[in-house]
Structures are given as structure tokens and as C-alpha cells.
Design an enzyme around this catalytic site. Structure first.
Site, PDB file in Angstrom:
ATOM      1  N   ASN A  14     -13.931  10.473   0.683  1.00  0.00           N
ATOM      2  CA  ASN A  14     -12.623  11.302   1.001  1.00  0.00           C
ATOM      3  C   ASN A  14     -11.560  10.208   1.062  1.00  0.00           C
ATOM      4  O   ASN A  14     -10.395  10.708   0.254  1.00  0.00           O
ATOM      5  CB  ASN A  14     -12.513  12.119   2.153  1.00  0.00           C
ATOM      6  CG  ASN A  14     -13.212  13.353   2.043  1.00  0.00           C
ATOM      7  OD1 ASN A  14     -12.538  14.276   1.119  1.00  0.00           O
ATOM      8  ND2 ASN A  14     -14.504  13.891   2.429  1.00  0.00           N
ATOM      9  N   ARG A  65     -17.415   7.197  26.245  1.00  0.00           N
ATOM     10  CA  ARG A  65     -16.270   7.797  25.245  1.00  0.00           C
ATOM     11  C   ARG A  65     -14.753   7.331  25.422  1.00  0.00           C
ATOM     12  O   ARG A  65     -13.896   7.151  24.582  1.00  0.00           O
ATOM     13  CB  ARG A  65     -16.566   9.278  25.233  1.00  0.00           C
ATOM     14  CG  ARG A  65     -16.582   9.919  24.015  1.00  0.00           C
ATOM     15  CD  ARG A  65     -16.895  11.238  23.862  1.00  0.00           C
ATOM     16  NE  ARG A  65     -18.463  11.539  23.780  1.00  0.00           N
ATOM     17  CZ  ARG A  65     -18.927  11.408  22.407  1.00  0.00           C
ATOM     18  NH1 ARG A  65     -17.966  11.038  21.409  1.00  0.00           N
ATOM     19  NH2 ARG A  65     -19.977  11.655  22.229  1.00  0.00           N
ATOM     20  N   LEU A  93     -14.170  13.343  19.721  1.00  0.00           N
ATOM     21  CA  LEU A  93     -12.958  12.862  20.402  1.00  0.00           C
ATOM     22  C   LEU A  93     -12.630  13.335  21.822  1.00  0.00           C
ATOM     23  O   LEU A  93     -12.612  14.562  22.022  1.00  0.00           O
ATOM     24  CB  LEU A  93     -11.856  12.951  19.389  1.00  0.00           C
ATOM     25  CG  LEU A  93     -11.968  12.361  18.054  1.00  0.00           C
ATOM     26  CD1 LEU A  93     -11.217  12.875  17.172  1.00  0.00           C
ATOM     27  CD2 LEU A  93     -12.068  11.020  18.127  1.00  0.00           C
ATOM     28  N   ASN A 107      -8.393  16.720  10.096  1.00  0.00           N
ATOM     29  CA  ASN A 107      -9.851  16.660   9.757  1.00  0.00           C
ATOM     30  C   ASN A 107     -10.307  17.209   8.732  1.00  0.00           C
ATOM     31  O   ASN A 107      -9.592  18.359   8.299  1.00  0.00           O
ATOM     32  CB  ASN A 107     -10.745  16.998  10.965  1.00  0.00           C
ATOM     33  CG  ASN A 107     -12.078  16.779  10.857  1.00  0.00           C
ATOM     34  OD1 ASN A 107     -12.614  15.747  10.406  1.00  0.00           O
ATOM     35  ND2 ASN A 107     -12.978  17.624  11.303  1.00  0.00           N
ATOM     36  N   HIS A 109     -13.723  19.422   7.186  1.00  0.00           N
ATOM     37  CA  HIS A 109     -14.879  19.942   7.597  1.00  0.00           C
ATOM     38  C   HIS A 109     -15.560  20.634   6.494  1.00  0.00           C
ATOM     39  O   HIS A 109     -14.909  21.362   5.939  1.00  0.00           O
ATOM     40  CB  HIS A 109     -14.816  20.532   8.860  1.00  0.00           C
ATOM     41  CG  HIS A 109     -16.147  21.225   9.300  1.00  0.00           C
ATOM     42  ND1 HIS A 109     -17.072  20.257  10.058  1.00  0.00           N
ATOM     43  CD2 HIS A 109     -16.837  22.467   9.425  1.00  0.00           C
ATOM     44  CE1 HIS A 109     -18.084  20.868  10.464  1.00  0.00           C
ATOM     45  NE2 HIS A 109     -18.095  22.017   9.914  1.00  0.00           N
ATOM     46  N   THR A 141      -7.886  19.926  17.207  1.00  0.00           N
ATOM     47  CA  THR A 141      -7.656  20.195  18.812  1.00  0.00           C
ATOM     48  C   THR A 141      -8.846  19.901  19.397  1.00  0.00           C
ATOM     49  O   THR A 141      -9.883  19.133  18.924  1.00  0.00           O
ATOM     50  CB  THR A 141      -7.717  21.836  19.134  1.00  0.00           C
ATOM     51  OG1 THR A 141      -8.798  22.318  18.691  1.00  0.00           O
ATOM     52  CG2 THR A 141      -6.542  22.593  18.174  1.00  0.00           C
ATOM     53  N   GLU A 143     -11.145  21.300  20.844  1.00  0.00           N
ATOM     54  CA  GLU A 143     -12.514  21.784  20.401  1.00  0.00           C
ATOM     55  C   GLU A 143     -12.992  21.177  19.121  1.00  0.00           C
ATOM     56  O   GLU A 143     -12.458  21.074  18.223  1.00  0.00           O
ATOM     57  CB  GLU A 143     -12.080  23.468  20.600  1.00  0.00           C
ATOM     58  CG  GLU A 143     -13.408  24.216  20.456  1.00  0.00           C
ATOM     59  CD  GLU A 143     -12.903  25.523  20.435  1.00  0.00           C
ATOM     60  OE1 GLU A 143     -13.770  26.475  19.841  1.00  0.00           O
ATOM     61  OE2 GLU A 143     -12.155  26.070  21.001  1.00  0.00           O
ATOM     62  N   LEU A 144     -14.324  21.309  19.190  1.00  0.00           N
ATOM     63  CA  LEU A 144     -15.071  20.285  17.829  1.00  0.00           C
ATOM     64  C   LEU A 144     -14.722  21.288  16.636  1.00  0.00           C
ATOM     65  O   LEU A 144     -15.109  22.478  16.646  1.00  0.00           O
ATOM     66  CB  LEU A 144     -16.418  20.183  18.205  1.00  0.00           C
ATOM     67  CG  LEU A 144     -17.234  19.674  16.946  1.00  0.00           C
ATOM     68  CD1 LEU A 144     -16.853  18.227  16.760  1.00  0.00           C
ATOM     69  CD2 LEU A 144     -18.650  19.769  17.327  1.00  0.00           C
ATOM     70  N   GLU A 174     -13.303  18.858  -1.683  1.00  0.00           N
ATOM     71  CA  GLU A 174     -12.940  18.153  -0.353  1.00  0.00           C
ATOM     72  C   GLU A 174     -11.804  17.122  -1.113  1.00  0.00           C
ATOM     73  O   GLU A 174     -10.765  16.783  -0.642  1.00  0.00           O
ATOM     74  CB  GLU A 174     -14.119  17.463   0.325  1.00  0.00           C
ATOM     75  CG  GLU A 174     -14.844  18.133   0.940  1.00  0.00           C
ATOM     76  CD  GLU A 174     -15.854  17.647   2.026  1.00  0.00           C
ATOM     77  OE1 GLU A 174     -15.525  16.502   2.386  1.00  0.00           O
ATOM     78  OE2 GLU A 174     -17.248  18.097   2.009  1.00  0.00           O
TER      79      GLU A 174
END
Ligand code: GRF
Length: 215
Positions: A14, A65, A93, A107, A109, A141, A143-144, A174
Site C-alpha cells: 500500500n 505499549r 494503538l 488506516n 482494513h 478511533t 476502538e480497533l 486497496e
């Protein structure tokens, strides 16, 4: 011109698609740096060969982390990016990291979110027998694999598809939609409205529906 920093963990195809789009004059950004969390990330070589600054922060060298994400943010911020692009960056993250880059962290996905967050998306799509699968570029965000959707591309799932054939068909998409999303950002055309992303000046469809490409 906007500065972007790209984060990778592996192959970096990518990232390569973005370099190619930039070289073709289709992506008006300065790729300030490519940063990996694994020393063996193949994409680091590709980026260096393209004359882009590279950095590697091995996450294994950090106590946890938080420590890693703090160091990563410091490394990223040296390049003063307008946008941080996660391109196959295989790390969860911390909320602080995500907050620091709120509204300027994208991101990609490999599924049509909110379906199939997490790993092994193509095999899971095959196992579930879905007829349409795809990929999503979204703002990140805490949340994954969740956040306002910028653009999605859909492909049909064929009867004889394997994980490899399906993933290859989606990877092509992609490489099409990610540079497009970054371009919109660079042109200042993305407007966040809660979980919705509006693309200014886009005449056709809302951004989330723009590319149901078959084939
Ligand atoms: C892509 O499928 C991307 O959607 C996922 O990880 C893969 C990275 O591939 N997040 P590459 O490193 O860009 O080739």
C-alpha cells in the site's frame, strides 16, 4: 504541500501504491518518512530505494505499549506530518496515541467494516459464505478497526475463491482506494461529521459508497 508519514510492519505494497501515485502526479503530498515497527519490514527497503527517509522502532525493545507509542509519536512528530497513514501497521494503538492524531490518522482494513474487524478477514469471509467482501479506509478511533469511513471498495466472492485469490483481488482495490483517500485529505476535502465523512466537491456518491467495483 501536505506532509505525510506512513507506518508499516511488512511488505508495504500500500505504501508502494502511494509512492507510485505520487510519482505519477496523482497524489500531491510529500512523503516525509516511512516508519516500521519491525526491522525486517520489506517495505523499508522499498522506501529507502525511493529516496524516502526511513526509521525503525522495534516494538520488542520497549517495556510496554505506552512506552512504544510514546517513542513512536516522538519519531513521527519529528517529520511534522499533517497526516499519518497506517499501511499494514500491525499494532494495537493506545488511546493516547490515537487522541494525539485525532482527525489525521488513517488506516486501511481488508474488509467492509464494520464486518470482520481484526485478523484473517478473508478466511473469515469465506467461512461465513458472504457474497461481497472488500476493503475500507477509515479514520482511526481508539476502538480497533473502527472509525469514520472515508472510502470502501467491494468485490464479489467467487465460488472457487481461496484466501489467496480473494486477498489478491482485494489488494488491487486497496491500492486504488488508499491513494484516493489520502489525496482527498491532502486536498482538504474530507469533512468529519460524527461517524460520517463528507467529501467536499465529490459529485457522484457519498464517499463511503463511491467504489463498489466488481471484478
Ligand atoms: C493489507 O491487506 C492491509 O489492508 C492490511 O494489511 C495488509 C498490508 O499489506 N491492514 P501491505 O504491507 O500494504 O502490502
Amino acid at each position: 504541500m501536505k506532509n505525510i508519514v506512513i507506518l508499516i510492519s511488512g511488505r508495504g505494497s500500500n505504501m508502494e501504491a502511494m509512492i507510485a501515485a505520487r510519482d505519477a502526479g496523482q497524489l500531491p503530498v510529500n512523503i516525509a518518512a516511512v516508519i516500521a515497527n519491525r526491522p525486517d519490514a520489506k517495505g523499508l527497503e522499498t522506501a529507502a530505494a525511493a529516496g524516502i527517509a526511513t526509521r525503525c522502532l522495534d516494538h520488542k525493545a520497549f517495556a510496554g505499549r505506552e512506552a512504544f507509542d510514546t517513542a513512536l509519536a516522538a519519531c513521527i512528530d519529528e517529520f511534522a506530518p499533517d497526516l499519518v497513514v497506517l499501511a499494514g501497521f500491525m499494532r494495537i494503538l493506545t488511546p493516547d496515541f490515537v487522541r494525539h492524531y485525532e482527525g489525521r490518522l488513517l488506516n486501511i482494513h481488508p474488509s467492509l467494516l464494520p464486518a470482520f474487524p481484526g485478523l484473517h478477514t478473508h478466511q473469515r469471509a469465506l467461512d461465513e459464505g458472504v457474497r461481497v467482501h472488500g476493503c475500507t479506509v477509515h479514520f482511526v478511533t481508539a476502538e480497533l478497526d473502527h472509525g469514520p469511513v472515508v472510502i470502501q471498495a467491494a468485490v464479489p466472492v467467487l465460488d472457487d475463491d481461496t484466501e489467496d485469490s480473494l486477498s489478491a483481488r482485494i489488494l488491487k482495490q486497496e491500492h486504488r482506494i488508499y491513494p484516493q483517500a489520502v489525496r482527498w485529505f491532502a486536498e482538504g476535502r474530507l469533512q468529519l461529521d460524527g461517524m460520517k465523512v463528507r467529501v467536499q466537491g465529490e459529485q457522484a456518491e457519498p464517499a463511503a459508497l463511491i467504489s463498489p467495483v466488481l471484478g
